[in-house]
Design a protein around this motif. Structure first.
Motif, PDB file in Angstrom:
ATOM      1  N   ARG A   1       0.820  -1.202   0.000  1.00  0.00           N
ATOM      2  CA  ARG A   1       0.000   0.000   0.000  1.00  0.00           C
ATOM      3  C   ARG A   1       0.855   1.254   0.000  1.00  0.00           C
ATOM      4  NH1 ARG A   1      -5.369  -0.994   1.022  1.00  0.00           N
ATOM      5  NH2 ARG A   1      -5.658   1.196   1.458  1.00  0.00           N
TER       6      ARG A   1
ATOM      7  N   HIS B   1     -13.604   1.434 -13.357  1.00  0.00           N
ATOM      8  CA  HIS B   1     -14.556   1.640 -12.266  1.00  0.00           C
ATOM      9  C   HIS B   1     -15.511   0.461 -12.127  1.00  0.00           C
ATOM     10  CE1 HIS B   1     -12.811   5.566 -12.035  1.00  0.00           C
ATOM     11  NE2 HIS B   1     -13.095   5.776 -13.303  1.00  0.00           N
TER      12      HIS B   1
ATOM     13  N   SER C   1     -12.825  -1.234  -9.608  1.00  0.00           N
ATOM     14  CA  SER C   1     -12.735  -0.389  -8.422  1.00  0.00           C
ATOM     15  C   SER C   1     -12.209   0.982  -8.813  1.00  0.00           C
ATOM     16  CB  SER C   1     -11.796  -1.012  -7.382  1.00  0.00           C
ATOM     17  OG  SER C   1     -11.661  -0.163  -6.260  1.00  0.00           O
ATOM     18  N   SER C   2     -12.722   2.009  -8.142  1.00  0.00           N
ATOM     19  CA  SER C   2     -12.210   3.362  -8.328  1.00  0.00           C
ATOM     20  C   SER C   2     -11.028   3.644  -7.412  1.00  0.00           C
ATOM     21  CB  SER C   2     -13.317   4.391  -8.055  1.00  0.00           C
ATOM     22  OG  SER C   2     -14.357   4.232  -8.998  1.00  0.00           O
ATOM     23  N   ASP C   3     -10.796   2.748  -6.467  1.00  0.00           N
ATOM     24  CA  ASP C   3      -9.674   2.900  -5.544  1.00  0.00           C
ATOM     25  C   ASP C   3      -8.411   2.326  -6.180  1.00  0.00           C
ATOM     26  OD1 ASP C   3      -8.717   3.288  -2.568  1.00  0.00           O
ATOM     27  OD2 ASP C   3      -8.046   1.282  -3.170  1.00  0.00           O
ATOM     28  N   ASP C   4      -7.341   3.113  -6.245  1.00  0.00           N
ATOM     29  CA  ASP C   4      -6.116   2.675  -6.913  1.00  0.00           C
ATOM     30  C   ASP C   4      -5.549   1.396  -6.305  1.00  0.00           C
ATOM     31  OD1 ASP C   4      -6.161   4.704  -8.763  1.00  0.00           O
ATOM     32  OD2 ASP C   4      -4.647   5.941  -7.767  1.00  0.00           O
ATOM     33  N   ASP C   5      -5.523   1.310  -4.979  1.00  0.00           N
ATOM     34  CA  ASP C   5      -4.929   0.143  -4.336  1.00  0.00           C
ATOM     35  C   ASP C   5      -5.762  -1.115  -4.564  1.00  0.00           C
ATOM     36  OD1 ASP C   5      -2.728   1.553  -3.383  1.00  0.00           O
ATOM     37  OD2 ASP C   5      -3.730   2.104  -1.511  1.00  0.00           O
ATOM     38  N   GLU C   6      -7.069  -0.999  -4.490  1.00  0.00           N
ATOM     39  CA  GLU C   6      -7.936  -2.147  -4.776  1.00  0.00           C
ATOM     40  C   GLU C   6      -7.754  -2.598  -6.213  1.00  0.00           C
ATOM     41  OE1 GLU C   6     -11.936  -1.915  -1.966  1.00  0.00           O
ATOM     42  OE2 GLU C   6     -12.117  -1.517  -4.111  1.00  0.00           O
TER      43      GLU C   6
END
Length: 203
Positions: free
Chosen positions: A21, A167, A170-175
């Motif tokens: 992360r 999207h 996921s919109s979360d970079d780490d996910e």
């Protein structure tokens, strides 16, 4: 309709790959400012950081695509069409039409179509007597349709997944990074986007 109604498959456990992360930290030189012990250096704008991260994610995705292609014979690549609909009442038909057209253009064969609901509606726990409802975001590895996609990939029933854009994952970079790595390293599969990665606006 809840997400588990979206796909008529049994649950399949997905072990999310541990991922780093940590993010690169920009370190720059500079002259100390009076009254400040910390040196100041060049600053990177949030927009440039997002573009850089999007480029890294796109590069990782393309890396696993090349690995799959390098091991293929002359057979067309088999992909799973995956869609994430915004609500239980929404249908993925329009997405699937777009995914089919993209697959046809690239010579992919669609092996199956799967979808999930982005936000699972649940009754509020604060006011049990109220009819108000709220939504709970479900990460990819907790969605029944996505778990089924990973099962089929692990069993060699397809070579990759095709989605409209990131999207849908996921919109979360780490996910999103974790999903790409899991597909590539544990399923020997790739992710294809109709719309390539774009910088995500800050939330």
């Amino acid at each position: 309709m809840l997400p588990h109604d979206a796909v008529k498959y049994g649950p399949d456990v997905l072990s999310l790959v541990a991922f780093d992360r940590g993010r690169e930290k920009h370190a720059g030189g500079g002259s100390p400012i009076a009254g400040n012990d910390q040196p100041r250096g060049p600053r990177t704008s949030p927009r440039m950081k997002r573009q850089s991260r999007a480029g890294q994610l796109r590069g990782l995705r393309q890396h696993f695509y090349r690995q799959v292609v390098d091991t293929q014979d002359d057979q067309p690549l088999r992909v799973l069409a995956y869609s994430l609909v915004p609500s239980p009442r929404a249908r993925p038909d329009e997405d699937w039409g777009t995914l089919q057209a993209e697959a046809d253009q690239l010579g992919y064969a669609i092996a199956a179509r799967l979808h999930d609901v982005a936000v699972v509606p649940v009754s509020t726990t604060y006011f049990p007597a109220s009819s108000a409802r709220q939504g709970v975001y479900t990460p990819p590895w907790d969605r029944p349709g996505w778990r089924e996609a990973e099962r089929q990939l692990r069993e060699g029933l397809a070579d990759g997944v095709i989605v409209l854009d990131r999207h849908n994952i996921s919109s979360d970079d780490d996910e999103y990074h974790a999903v790409i790595k899991h597909l590539g390293e544990h399923c020997r599969a790739f992710l294809h986007l109709v719309i390539s990665e774009e910088p995500v606006a800050p939330t």
